[in-house]
Design an enzyme around this catalytic site. Sequence first.
Site, PDB file in Angstrom:
ATOM      1  N   HIS A 132     -17.960  12.202  -7.551  1.00  0.00           N
ATOM      2  CA  HIS A 132     -16.854  13.129  -7.311  1.00  0.00           C
ATOM      3  C   HIS A 132     -15.525  12.557  -7.781  1.00  0.00           C
ATOM      4  O   HIS A 132     -15.384  11.356  -8.003  1.00  0.00           O
ATOM      5  CB  HIS A 132     -16.772  13.527  -5.835  1.00  0.00           C
ATOM      6  CG  HIS A 132     -16.523  12.396  -4.877  1.00  0.00           C
ATOM      7  ND1 HIS A 132     -15.330  11.723  -4.789  1.00  0.00           N
ATOM      8  CD2 HIS A 132     -17.334  11.846  -3.951  1.00  0.00           C
ATOM      9  CE1 HIS A 132     -15.396  10.808  -3.847  1.00  0.00           C
ATOM     10  NE2 HIS A 132     -16.623  10.851  -3.328  1.00  0.00           N
ATOM     11  N   CYS A 154     -20.439   7.157  -2.030  1.00  0.00           N
ATOM     12  CA  CYS A 154     -20.407   7.972  -3.248  1.00  0.00           C
ATOM     13  C   CYS A 154     -19.896   7.166  -4.438  1.00  0.00           C
ATOM     14  O   CYS A 154     -19.509   6.009  -4.315  1.00  0.00           O
ATOM     15  CB  CYS A 154     -19.500   9.185  -3.031  1.00  0.00           C
ATOM     16  SG  CYS A 154     -20.114  10.339  -1.791  1.00  0.00           S
TER      17      CYS A 154
END
Length: 179
Positions: A132, A154
């Site tokens: 992301h 992430c």
Amino acid sequence: MRTKLIVLALVAVGLFAYTKVMARIGSGSPPPDAPLEQRADLIRVYKSERRMVLLRADAPIATYRISLGRAADAGPKQHEGDEKTPEGRYEIDWRNPKSMAHLSLHISYPKPEEQRAAQVNGFPPGGNIMIHGLPNGWGLLGDFHRLVDWTDGCIAVTNAEMRDIWARVPDHAPIDIMP
């Protein structure tokens, strides 16, 4: 001293509120898909180098500097909340254009064996591991986000890079995450 604490508290509340509002507003429209010859057929992440490479027919077509989970150097993800980034082969199994971060591509963690191992140890395995951009509203941080690992597991890039990755990475593309 009291005035400084009040100002600090107001700034903290303001930043929290700003982040929450921007998360609801979303990322805007995702970019169109790149031409076929510019699309990746494999993503390779080198955790120790903080580098992600998009490949097509084993040739690199794009490279990005990344931030990872706060405990990424402590090995592969084992359970929810350990702040580690997974290791192994996964795939991009869905995408979120309305993510709290600027666009996101979901990584298929956990595999069945990772689920079982976490449950045997009495923990939920975790999930929602993504590639992301920066949290919505914080895109001006740009490259500064790479100064520290800040995600919960992430893989983070700048917003401009995320738009490029979104356009180049098709659904079900494999991703190899290496130590």
